[in-house]
Design a protein around this motif. Structure first.
Motif, PDB file in Angstrom:
ATOM      1  N   LEU A 215      42.990  49.708  44.301  1.00  0.00           N
ATOM      2  CA  LEU A 215      43.626  48.691  43.467  1.00  0.00           C
ATOM      3  C   LEU A 215      42.596  47.898  42.673  1.00  0.00           C
ATOM      4  O   LEU A 215      42.884  47.418  41.567  1.00  0.00           O
ATOM      5  N   ALA A 216      41.387  47.774  43.217  1.00  0.00           N
ATOM      6  CA  ALA A 216      40.336  47.058  42.487  1.00  0.00           C
ATOM      7  C   ALA A 216      39.877  47.819  41.249  1.00  0.00           C
ATOM      8  O   ALA A 216      39.308  47.230  40.328  1.00  0.00           O
ATOM      9  N   THR A 217      40.120  49.123  41.207  1.00  0.00           N
ATOM     10  CA  THR A 217      39.653  49.935  40.073  1.00  0.00           C
ATOM     11  C   THR A 217      40.729  50.180  39.022  1.00  0.00           C
ATOM     12  O   THR A 217      40.433  50.797  37.994  1.00  0.00           O
ATOM     13  N   VAL A 218      41.972  49.762  39.251  1.00  0.00           N
ATOM     14  CA  VAL A 218      43.035  50.110  38.319  1.00  0.00           C
ATOM     15  C   VAL A 218      42.894  49.334  37.022  1.00  0.00           C
ATOM     16  O   VAL A 218      42.349  48.225  36.984  1.00  0.00           O
ATOM     17  N   GLU A 219      43.409  49.919  35.947  1.00  0.00           N
ATOM     18  CA  GLU A 219      43.443  49.262  34.643  1.00  0.00           C
ATOM     19  C   GLU A 219      44.900  48.918  34.337  1.00  0.00           C
ATOM     20  O   GLU A 219      45.745  49.814  34.262  1.00  0.00           O
ATOM     21  N   PRO A 220      45.216  47.616  34.166  1.00  0.00           N
ATOM     22  CA  PRO A 220      46.615  47.197  34.123  1.00  0.00           C
ATOM     23  C   PRO A 220      47.299  47.354  32.778  1.00  0.00           C
ATOM     24  O   PRO A 220      48.528  47.398  32.715  1.00  0.00           O
ATOM     25  N   ASP A 221      46.534  47.406  31.684  1.00  0.00           N
ATOM     26  CA  ASP A 221      47.179  47.410  30.374  1.00  0.00           C
ATOM     27  C   ASP A 221      46.275  48.079  29.342  1.00  0.00           C
ATOM     28  O   ASP A 221      45.128  48.464  29.643  1.00  0.00           O
TER      29      ASP A 221
ATOM     30  N   GLY B   1      25.814  47.307  41.258  1.00  0.00           N
ATOM     31  CA  GLY B   1      26.061  45.892  41.008  1.00  0.00           C
ATOM     32  C   GLY B   1      26.052  45.545  39.523  1.00  0.00           C
ATOM     33  O   GLY B   1      27.048  45.030  38.993  1.00  0.00           O
ATOM     34  N   PRO B   2      24.958  45.811  38.799  1.00  0.00           N
ATOM     35  CA  PRO B   2      24.925  45.511  37.368  1.00  0.00           C
ATOM     36  C   PRO B   2      25.958  46.301  36.562  1.00  0.00           C
ATOM     37  O   PRO B   2      26.528  45.785  35.595  1.00  0.00           O
ATOM     38  N   ALA B   3      26.211  47.558  36.949  1.00  0.00           N
ATOM     39  CA  ALA B   3      27.192  48.365  36.215  1.00  0.00           C
ATOM     40  C   ALA B   3      28.586  47.766  36.338  1.00  0.00           C
ATOM     41  O   ALA B   3      29.325  47.666  35.351  1.00  0.00           O
ATOM     42  N   ALA B   4      28.963  47.361  37.553  1.00  0.00           N
ATOM     43  CA  ALA B   4      30.285  46.764  37.750  1.00  0.00           C
ATOM     44  C   ALA B   4      30.389  45.409  37.058  1.00  0.00           C
ATOM     45  O   ALA B   4      31.445  45.046  36.535  1.00  0.00           O
ATOM     46  N   ALA B   5      29.288  44.657  37.065  1.00  0.00           N
ATOM     47  CA  ALA B   5      29.309  43.359  36.393  1.00  0.00           C
ATOM     48  C   ALA B   5      29.532  43.509  34.894  1.00  0.00           C
ATOM     49  O   ALA B   5      30.203  42.688  34.267  1.00  0.00           O
ATOM     50  N   ARG B   6      28.997  44.576  34.316  1.00  0.00           N
ATOM     51  CA  ARG B   6      29.131  44.771  32.872  1.00  0.00           C
ATOM     52  C   ARG B   6      30.432  45.458  32.502  1.00  0.00           C
ATOM     53  O   ARG B   6      31.085  45.077  31.525  1.00  0.00           O
ATOM     54  N   CYS B   7      30.828  46.475  33.231  1.00  0.00           N
ATOM     55  CA  CYS B   7      31.954  47.322  32.820  1.00  0.00           C
ATOM     56  C   CYS B   7      33.137  47.287  33.781  1.00  0.00           C
ATOM     57  O   CYS B   7      34.052  48.102  33.645  1.00  0.00           O
ATOM     58  N   GLY B   8      33.126  46.394  34.756  1.00  0.00           N
ATOM     59  CA  GLY B   8      34.260  46.300  35.652  1.00  0.00           C
ATOM     60  C   GLY B   8      34.179  47.287  36.801  1.00  0.00           C
ATOM     61  O   GLY B   8      33.373  48.223  36.804  1.00  0.00           O
ATOM     62  N   GLU B   9      35.046  47.104  37.786  1.00  0.00           N
ATOM     63  CA  GLU B   9      34.956  47.885  39.012  1.00  0.00           C
ATOM     64  C   GLU B   9      35.492  49.305  38.864  1.00  0.00           C
ATOM     65  O   GLU B   9      35.320  50.123  39.759  1.00  0.00           O
ATOM     66  N   ARG B  10      36.112  49.608  37.719  1.00  0.00           N
ATOM     67  CA  ARG B  10      36.509  50.993  37.455  1.00  0.00           C
ATOM     68  C   ARG B  10      35.276  51.903  37.454  1.00  0.00           C
ATOM     69  O   ARG B  10      35.373  53.106  37.721  1.00  0.00           O
TER      70      ARG B  10
END
Length: 538
Positions: A310-316, A467-476
């Protein structure tokens, strides 16, 4: 958040052993000196509690669906494995192969060579049906769906591939491509597609055996399958594009899936060059046939896996477009400042056995668990490095695809490369020295003391600066990294088979020890490991 879930499923040594190892993190490893693991702290695989009476079923069925038998695959005339793998990175160019007719036969080949059963293997107490991809513990958590139109012999619609029967089951009997294209933000490859292949994962099928860490294995397995879709489509003369970004809830609703049990991880848009279809009809909001139970028993609790997903989903649509455009250039961390030694590598030039066809590699590929004491030639190693750094056409920037995964290697026996640990530098096609010397004991130790890692000529590690990748582009990005690693891993499996080299995917290792040993960035995460070498005769 997802990063906490990731940390929770790391494989760790006892705290005091971990502290001893991490105490030396950051120390310079001068060439010519080799650290060795403590002989009184041997690592054992963690015990697992598996309920053997609750083993999930191996596949999913739609018992009330209309079935369409696919054609048996008895020939083997796809192009050479290395030719197809070498085409990666240049997929935007016109295929050198005349596209196959878009019909029932082509769809049959696409399904079978992607995920069809290839051999029965007897193991103590069971018979395993192996498929055209590797899978952690032969659990095969993936399901394959295909939305298509314009294929002679098949009505437009959305189908589920049942591998056991080599047949398609109708989920929708109307053209679903417009709805899927909308869910993916009208990515150009989706708009032009004649087929969209959807790769889902049934969580419990792997979690039953591997617990929370199964989330990683499910994503990597989805990458294996997506890689096969793209490679087989290319071998048929089609264009294939990996689609990482889409509105998850829209796709789940279209397919009637409950994300707590099964979720689509990645799409592959296939452009076969079929004639333009008539005006498309939008499919109904729900599938014609509801999904039935996918497990032989009720699924157990999987809160960590469900929360991670659920943390990786894109809602819209806005989230899809934003994440798709995100660029990871520079996220790998600052360059090393201490003196470094570079080992140049030869370019891949092929070997006599490289004429092996792609279908042979797909049917005959197996994981190797015993390696012979023989070196890898320089040319074979170059072919493997090319496969390990494969770039698939995808809906993310090429710079992001390159920056997402760093390739590290432990070299034990490769012609022209001194034994040691290295980081691969794409720009110069060379190896940056991290440690030198005989690291065979370390190779085994880091992968839970598995003996074949000591025997292998080389180990390849996919590492992402999470860490840096998720901070920049989200947890997807966590999902994307594991899928991309699986895709490259599958390409490497097939290329290795074509040159008579053994390959084994490894998902179980001591996470923190590996990153420390490789002196990776502080927030880096090891994604996937592959052992490579000449297979033993027995």
């Amino acid at each position: 958040g997802l990063l906490e879930e990731y940390a929770a499923c790391m494989l760790k040594k006892r705290d005091w052993e971990q502290a001893l190892f991490l105490a030396g993190k950051g120390e310079a490893a001068a060439p010519g000196r080799t650290a060795r693991p403590r002989t009184d702290a041997r690592v054992r695989a963690l015990p697992t509690q598996v309920d053997w009476d609750a083993q999930p079923a191996a596949d999913k069925r739609y018992p009330r669906a209309v079935r369409h038998a696919l054609l048996e695959q008895i020939d083997c005339d796809l192009p050479g494995t290395l030719d197809v793998v070498a085409q990666l990175g240049n997929i935007s160019a016109a295929s050198p192969r005349q596209p196959a007719n878009w019909n029932l036969e082509a769809v049959s080949r696409l399904c079978y060579y992607t995920y069809g059963p290839t051999v029965l293997q007897e193991v103590p107490g069971a018979t395993l049906t192996l498929r055209a991809v590797p899978s952690a513990g032969a659990r095969y958590p993936c399901e394959l769906y295909i939305a298509l139109r314009g294929a002679s012999g098949l009505r437009p619609g959305l189908y589920h591939y049942t591998a056991a029967e080599h047949a398609l089951e109708t989920v929708h009997d109307t053209d679903c491509l417009p709805a899927l294209s909308t869910a993916a933000g009208e990515a150009p490859a989706m708009v032009a597609a004649d087929a969209i292949v959807l790769v889902s994962t049934v969580w419990w099928r792997s979690a039953w055996k591997y617990g929370d860490r199964a989330y990683r294995y499910c994503l990597q397995d989805a990458g294996h399958v997506a890689s096969n879709v793209a490679l087989v489509a290319m071998a048929l003369g089609y264009r294939a594009t990996i689609i990482h970004h889409f509105i998850d809830a829209s796709v789940a609703q279209l397919m009637g899936l409950d994300p707590a049990n099964e979720a689509v991880q990645v799409l592959v848009a296939v452009q076969a060059g079929a004639p333009a279809p008539p005006a498309a009809m939008h499919p109904p909001a729900r599938p014609l046939v509801p999904a039935t139970a996918v497990n032989g028993s009720a699924a157990g609790p999987m809160p960590a896996i469900v929360n991670a997903h659920l943390a990786t989903v894109e809602p819209d649509r806005a989230a899809v477009l934003s994440r798709r455009a995100c660029d990871l250039r520079g996220v790998a961390g600052p360059p090393r400042t201490e003196p470094a030694w570079l080992v140049p590598l030869p370019r891949a030039a092929g070997e006599p056995s490289s004429a092996v066809s792609l279908c042979q590699s797909l049917l005959e590929r197996r994981s190797t668990h015993h390696y012979a004491p023989a070196p890898l030639s320089a040319s074979a190693f170059a072919i493997l490095v090319q496969a390990l750094t494969s770039e698939f056409a995808a809906d993310i920037p090429a710079t992001t695809q390159r920056a997402l995964l760093d390739l590290y290697l432990i070299v034990n026996d490769v012609a022209g490369v001194p034994p040691g640990a290295y980081r691969y530098l794409v720009e110069s096609h060379s190896l940056l020295t991290i440690r030198t010397g005989n690291l065979r004991e370390w190779a085994a130790h880091l992968a839970l003391d598995q003996a074949f890692c000591r025997e292998a000529a080389a180990l390849a590690f996919f590492v992402t600066n999470l860490g840096p990748a998720a901070a920049r582009c989200g947890e997807r990005v966590y999902r994307t990294a594991h899928i991309e690693a699986g895709m490259r891993g599958q390409a490497t499996y097939l290329a290795a088979h074509a040159i008579d080299v053994g390959c084994t995917g490894i998902g179980a290792f001591y996470d923190l020890e590996v990153t420390s040993f490789l002196t990776a960035p502080e927030q880096a995460a090891v994604v996937y490991v592959l052992a490579l070498g000449r297979p033993a005769d027995f």
